[in-house]
Scaffold this motif. Structure first.
Motif, short mmCIF file in Angstrom:
data_model
loop_
_atom_site.label_atom_id
_atom_site.label_comp_id
_atom_site.label_asym_id
_atom_site.label_seq_id
_atom_site.Cartn_x
_atom_site.Cartn_y
_atom_site.Cartn_z
N SER A 16 0.86 -1.20 0.00
CA SER A 16 0.00 0.00 0.00
C SER A 16 0.88 1.23 0.00
O SER A 16 1.40 1.62 -1.05
N PRO A 90 3.58 5.52 -3.50
CA PRO A 90 2.37 6.18 -4.01
C PRO A 90 2.48 7.69 -3.87
O PRO A 90 3.35 8.21 -3.15
N GLN A 91 1.60 8.40 -4.54
CA GLN A 91 1.75 9.85 -4.69
C GLN A 91 1.69 10.63 -3.38
O GLN A 91 2.57 11.43 -3.08
N TYR A 157 -3.30 -3.07 -8.19
CA TYR A 157 -2.55 -2.37 -9.23
C TYR A 157 -2.62 -3.04 -10.60
O TYR A 157 -2.97 -2.42 -11.60
N TYR A 220 -3.16 11.09 -7.90
CA TYR A 220 -3.21 9.66 -8.21
C TYR A 220 -1.92 9.15 -8.86
O TYR A 220 -1.64 7.97 -8.84
N ASP A 223 0.74 6.53 -7.94
CA ASP A 223 0.13 5.27 -7.49
C ASP A 223 0.21 4.22 -8.59
O ASP A 223 0.33 3.02 -8.30
N TYR A 224 0.14 4.65 -9.85
CA TYR A 224 0.05 3.71 -10.98
C TYR A 224 1.32 3.65 -11.81
O TYR A 224 1.32 3.08 -12.89
N ARG A 226 4.41 3.37 -9.71
CA ARG A 226 5.42 3.07 -8.69
C ARG A 226 5.98 1.66 -8.78
O ARG A 226 7.02 1.37 -8.19
N TYR A 305 -9.02 2.93 -4.61
CA TYR A 305 -7.62 2.53 -4.43
C TYR A 305 -6.81 3.70 -3.87
O TYR A 305 -6.11 3.57 -2.86
N GLY A 306 -6.96 4.87 -4.50
CA GLY A 306 -6.24 6.05 -4.03
C GLY A 306 -6.73 6.51 -2.67
O GLY A 306 -5.94 6.95 -1.82
N LEU A 309 -5.13 4.35 0.03
CA LEU A 309 -3.73 4.73 0.28
C LEU A 309 -3.65 6.01 1.10
O LEU A 309 -2.81 6.15 2.00
#
Length: 483
Positions: A16, A90-91, A157, A220, A223-224, A226, A305-306, A309
């Motif tokens: 996460s 993640p961001q 992910y 976001y 997150d996608y 990483r 999802y975001g 996190l």
């Protein structure tokens, strides 16, 4: 195992907010293109393209405002994408070096509100689309969409990336046909394409909402990316993210503007799409709506999802959290439940004011994106001691005063330029006839102030610390996984 290898972690995603070690990095850089294309290419984005038309602007200048606003807003959003592969984080957790271990809660709270707000709108819109085609009641479909979105977000992910690629391919066919029908079959009011119809207020309002919508994706982005290997280049990461997001955004916002100009005061997202689709052939409008609902399910999963996190990050600021699958499941459930309650309780008043919500998102995240990007690309130049981000007593401290002061100063400088429908129009915006140029105020104020306040920062010492902790970072990441 090399960093460029592509191992596949079986089952549900367990990571996460924690660092992704090098031997778990996988995926292809071009996957970012379809993901960000499809994230924008869903019918909630249509609503962003209505501002100028409903504010009295003509179609030509509305389209130009959409294109320019998208190109500007996506520029900032796409630069965040390159942070993911380099940091493996993640961001929003990346805000700690600028705002502090606890101070980052300032932006995390706003981010969580954004995730919830978008999901309320997305699930209601999906429920309306499914009710119009399959019947059964809007609230029932809101529940179904929420549950499916929760399932996708839980797997995590990789399934999100795969779903967005599949939806991109089918979108190009379904919405390609639909767009041709809109361009060929619909008729627009006289003067729609007259260059003399330019008006500053609706043009800038449209530009601002579009730019804000694109910048709102900034929370976001990493997150996608990483899980990608760290040897991918910043430039290519930027290009794939920028191209996908800008193309998807422009396409759907332009469609929204065209449909609004055609339908006039009778415009309604679901009814107008259905009616325009049926001009291609009877029943095609229902096909478009069914596919559109799938797109809304996917973006609902992204928001859950975001949101999960962000919630984990917030809890971790008060009490150290071991980032396990159980924690992911609980925070996803809470996030889904909150958005579901909001959607079931939402009124038409909320839906009518969705564009005001978009403007508020712009206002809240302009100063954050300015501070975050200035820190990453200019001040620290991508060099962070990642292990220290998870240490409440680490080098980044509990409160990052430079980031907090820069954020608040940028936001305060924007207030006189705010123009939020009937809610609030600042004195500077009134002097400009209601035009909103706050974007151009907040960005430079926050960015330049942060740069000035961090001139004495010992970046070299942080870099030496990062190098010393690098080997331990990967080892610790493996130990933190849930058995």
């Amino acid at each position: 195992m090399s960093a460029s290898a592509e191992p596949r972690v079986a089952g549900l995603e367990t990571r996460s907010i924690d660092y992704v070690p090098l031997d778990e990095r996988h995926g292809k850089l071009w996957h970012l293109g379809p993901l960000w294309f499809m994230s924008n290419a869903q019918i909630a984005t249509l609503a962003v393209g209505l501002i100028s038309i409903t504010g009295g602007g003509n179609l030509l200048w509305s389209l130009l405002a959409i294109v320019t606003g998208t190109l500007v807003g996506t520029f900032f959003m796409a630069f965040h994408s390159a942070q993911g592969p380099q940091l493996g984080l993640p961001q929003m957790i990346q805000s700690r070096p600028q705002f502090g271990y606890v101070g980052a809660l300032l932006v995390w709270l706003f981010a969580y509100v954004q995730y919830a707000g978008f999901n309320v709108f997305n699930t209601i819109l999906a429920g309306q689309a499914l009710h119009a085609t399959l019947h059964g009641g809007v609230k029932l479909w809101v529940l179904v969409v929420t549950v499916i979105g929760l399932g996708v977000a839980l797997v995590g992910y990789d399934v999100i990336h795969k779903a967005e690629r599949f939806l991109t391919y089918t979108f190009l066919v379904v919405f390609g046909i639909f767009t041709v029908g809109v361009l060929v079959n619909l008729h627009y009011p006289a003067g729609s394409f007259d260059p003399a119809g330019f008006r500053w207020t609706p043009f800038l309002a449209q530009f601002g909402v579009v730019a804000g919508y694109q910048i709102s994706w900034a929370i976001y982005v990493s997150d996608y990316s990483r899980y990608l290997p760290p040897d991918v280049t910043v430039r290519k990461t930027f290009y794939w993210t920028y191209a996908g997001s800008a193309l998807g955004g422009i396409w759907l916002m332009v469609l929204g503007s065209l449909l609004a100009a055609w339908a006039g005061r009778d415009f309604d997202t679901i009814r107008s799409i259905d009616a325009a689709g049926d001009t291609v052939f009877t029943g095609f409008g229902a096909v478009v709506l069914l596919f559109a609902a799938l797109g809304l399910v996917s973006v609902t999963a992204l928001n859950m999802y975001g949101g999960s996190l962000t919630l984990i990050s917030g809890i971790d600021s008060f009490r150290k959290v071991r980032p396990t699958l159980t924690v992911r499941l609980v925070t996803l459930g809470v996030t889904a439940a909150l958005s579901l309650v909001g959607a079931l309780a939402a009124t038409s008043h909320f839906l009518r004011n969705f564009n005001d919500f978009l403007l508020l998102v712009l206002y809240l995240f302009i100063p954050w994106t300015a501070v975050n990007l200035m820190d990453y690309y200019v001040v620290r130049r991508g060099h962070y001691a990642v292990a220290e981000i998870f240490d409440p007593h680490g080098v980044y401290g509990r409160w990052g005063l430079q980031g907090i002061v820069s954020y608040l100063a940028g936001f305060a400088a924007m207030v006189p330029f705010f123009s939020v429908g009937t809610l609030f129009v600042g004195p500077a915006a009134k002097a400009l006839g209601g035009a909103d140029i706050s974007l151009f105020i907040g960005l430079p104020v926050s960015a330049l102030l942060y740069w000035w306040l961090t001139r004495s920062l010992d970046v070299a010492a942080e870099q030496r610390l990062a190098e010393a902790e690098a080997a331990e970072l990967d080892r610790a990441a493996h130990e933190h996984r849930e058995p």
